[in-house]
Design an enzyme around this catalytic site. Structure first.
Site, mmCIF file in Angstrom:
data_model
loop_
_atom_site.group_PDB
_atom_site.id
_atom_site.type_symbol
_atom_site.label_atom_id
_atom_site.label_comp_id
_atom_site.label_asym_id
_atom_site.label_seq_id
_atom_site.Cartn_x
_atom_site.Cartn_y
_atom_site.Cartn_z
ATOM 1 N N ARG A 199 42.522 -0.538 -42.079
ATOM 2 C CA ARG A 199 43.843 -0.209 -42.645
ATOM 3 C C ARG A 199 44.831 0.331 -41.619
ATOM 4 O O ARG A 199 46.003 -0.040 -41.636
ATOM 5 C CB ARG A 199 43.696 0.760 -43.823
ATOM 6 C CG ARG A 199 42.850 0.185 -44.968
ATOM 7 C CD ARG A 199 42.801 1.109 -46.175
ATOM 8 N NE ARG A 199 44.046 1.083 -46.927
ATOM 9 C CZ ARG A 199 44.977 2.021 -46.885
ATOM 10 N NH1 ARG A 199 44.819 3.091 -46.143
ATOM 11 N NH2 ARG A 199 46.078 1.884 -47.588
ATOM 12 N N TYR B 100 47.946 -2.022 -41.465
ATOM 13 C CA TYR B 100 49.126 -1.522 -42.182
ATOM 14 C C TYR B 100 49.845 -0.383 -41.480
ATOM 15 O O TYR B 100 50.865 0.095 -41.983
ATOM 16 C CB TYR B 100 48.713 -0.948 -43.551
ATOM 17 C CG TYR B 100 47.905 -1.829 -44.443
ATOM 18 C CD1 TYR B 100 48.220 -3.176 -44.592
ATOM 19 C CD2 TYR B 100 46.851 -1.308 -45.184
ATOM 20 C CE1 TYR B 100 47.471 -3.963 -45.446
ATOM 21 C CE2 TYR B 100 46.109 -2.095 -46.035
ATOM 22 C CZ TYR B 100 46.428 -3.423 -46.169
ATOM 23 O OH TYR B 100 45.698 -4.202 -47.018
ATOM 24 N N CYS C 273 36.980 -3.441 -28.473
ATOM 25 C CA CYS C 273 37.763 -3.796 -27.288
ATOM 26 C C CYS C 273 39.017 -4.495 -27.745
ATOM 27 O O CYS C 273 39.116 -5.729 -27.718
ATOM 28 C CB CYS C 273 36.944 -4.668 -26.367
ATOM 29 S SG CYS C 273 35.533 -3.765 -25.745
ATOM 30 N N TYR D 220 39.322 -0.398 -49.828
ATOM 31 C CA TYR D 220 39.771 -1.345 -48.796
ATOM 32 C C TYR D 220 39.328 -0.913 -47.398
ATOM 33 O O TYR D 220 40.079 -1.051 -46.437
ATOM 34 C CB TYR D 220 41.291 -1.539 -48.862
ATOM 35 C CG TYR D 220 41.743 -1.958 -50.243
ATOM 36 C CD1 TYR D 220 41.432 -3.226 -50.717
ATOM 37 C CD2 TYR D 220 42.406 -1.080 -51.086
ATOM 38 C CE1 TYR D 220 41.796 -3.610 -51.995
ATOM 39 C CE2 TYR D 220 42.769 -1.450 -52.369
ATOM 40 C CZ TYR D 220 42.461 -2.713 -52.815
ATOM 41 O OH TYR D 220 42.809 -3.086 -54.080
#
Ligand SMILES: *Cc1c(COP(=O)(O)O)cnc(C)c1O
Length: 417
Positions: free
Chosen positions: A303, A307, A336, A374
């Site tokens: 996330r 986002y 990485c 999520y």
């Protein structure tokens, strides 16, 4: 000692000891309280509360919500199958999907509910099931999410049938003799409560267009604050004007409309945390940054990278290791990838926002909170060949129970030929 959402620092240390890090931890009590408050959502003529299972799809979570009387929203045929395997009755599953699987008829014959999300989906359903009842997912022309990426309504969103296509819908409904019995909208995740209520009004207007509709599904999207001071939706407040609008519709038309809701975030977000260990601390000089590197990252929690979402990050330091001073750290994951960033600026996944935290030492236990929704289900799984992390359910009796094992390297490789 720091305050955590649902664990004591001792419980966190015990879970690391038993299961290693990184590990997802979900809290039964938080799940129960969220389910109870959803089931209390104000309604005039009946409520079906669903769990949007894409938020976190572990069978133990599905079974838990099933026991509490929730039903389910699935976003793909595979999610339906996963719910069947968890023992969920197909009658309790509603499918609203961007892509209709070739074998969707098999799922429907099992008894799941279906919301057509495009004109083509109406057509395909009609060819196979003429004369049947059908639900329709609309894009009501209005969207709202905590970021553009989580906004699923309005002209820039492909979800649902555009609200102006009523004539095309009527044509297909006539052609296949279908009966529209449900209207569905879901305008985004982390919606502004005022916009959510406006979308509810627009959705009720769509109900007026279809005389056989008995149920209005208003999706999920309730905003949940994860960071300190970030507000959360109060469902008893959000729901009052919506209930009033249902009553008004009844007074005008004599139609009593059943309400469905299907949040994921609201039920899960703050009921989950990731336990992780500080692996390294590096810096880029006087004018640069001090980086805290963890043994988790975008392969467990995407996330922030996707986002620019912010999550609380709490250090649980071992005793007596350091001085009092605090430090500004940019917290990063172990992949990485410069985008594997756990402290982005809000909504700006490419910009670092260092945070003032306790002075860290390599080996410290660290908790990323607000990661129930999520995260395990929406991650760059197996990137850098890191295995999927285990999931643990902290039961109401205080006992942690393993509900998913750590993936092995052999499991990552098993389909290579
Ligand atoms: C994702 C989704 C939800 C749940 O959204 P949240 O913001 O997690 O509450 C509900 N309905 C549909 C159709 C979805 O796609």
């Amino acid at each position: 000692m720091p305050n955590l959402n649902f664990m004591t620092p001792e419980q966190a240390a015990e879970i690391r000891e038993r299961f290693g890090t990184p590990v997802y931890v979900y809290d039964e009590r938080s799940l129960r309280l969220a389910a109870e408050s959803l089931l209390d959502f104000p309604h005039a003529y009946g409520l079906t509360a669903r769990y949007a299972m894409k938020a976190c799809s572990n069978a133990a979570i599905l079974k838990f919500f099933d026991r509490f009387g929730l039903q389910f929203d699935a976003s793909s045929g595979f999610e339906c199958e996963r719910a069947f395997q968890a023992g969920i009755d197909p009658e309790k599953i509603s499918l609203s999907s961007q892509e209709l699987a070739d074998d969707f008829t098999r799922l429907l014959e099992k008894g799941i509910h279906f919301n057509a999300c495009s004109l083509l989906q109406i057509e395909r359903f009609g060819q196979r099931f003429p004369g049947h009842e059908i639900g329709l997912r609309f894009n009501p022309g209005l969207g709202s999410g905590s970021t553009n990426r989580t906004n699923t309504g309005g002209p820039a969103a492909s979800f649902g049938i555009w609200h102006e296509h009523l004539e095309k819908i009527r044509e297909l409904v006539r052609k296949f003799d279908l009966v529209v019995n449900l209207i569905h909208t879901h305008i985004g995740s982390g919606s502004d409560p005022a916009l959510w209520q406006r979308a509810a009004g627009l959705s009720l207007d769509l109900v007026r267009e279809f005389p056989h509709v008995r149920t209005l599904n208003l999706g999920g999207g309730f905003k949940v604050g994860r960071m300190p001071g970030e507000p959360s939706s109060d469902l008893s407040v959000v729901g009052q004007p919506v209930k009033a609008a249902f009553i008004q519709l009844y007074e005008e038309t004599g139609r009593k409309i059943h309400l469905e809701l299907e949040p994921g975030t609201y039920l899960m977000a703050n009921a989950g945390s990731i336990l992780t260990t500080v692996r390294d601390i590096v810096d880029t000089g006087q004018k640069g940054y001090k980086f805290l590197k963890l043994d988790t990252g975008m392969n467990d929690i995407l996330r922030p990278s996707l986002y620019g979402a912010q999550h609380p990050i709490v250090l649980i330091s071992g005793p007596g290791q350091r001085g009092e001073q605090r430090e500004n750290y940019a917290v990063v994951g172990h992949c990485c990838e410069s985008g594997d960033l756990l402290t982005p600026q809000l909504g700006e996944s490419e910009l670092l926002a260092p945070r003032e935290m306790d002075n860290a030492v390599v080996g410290d236990l660290c908790v990323i909170e607000g990661t129930g929704a999520y995260c395990s289900s929406l991650a760059a799984s197996n990137y850098n060949s890191f295995p999927q992390s285990p999931e643990v359910l902290l039961q109401e009796n205080g006992e942690p129970r393993l509900i998913r094992q750590r993936q092995t390297l052999d499991q990552i490789l098993q389909n290579e030929v």
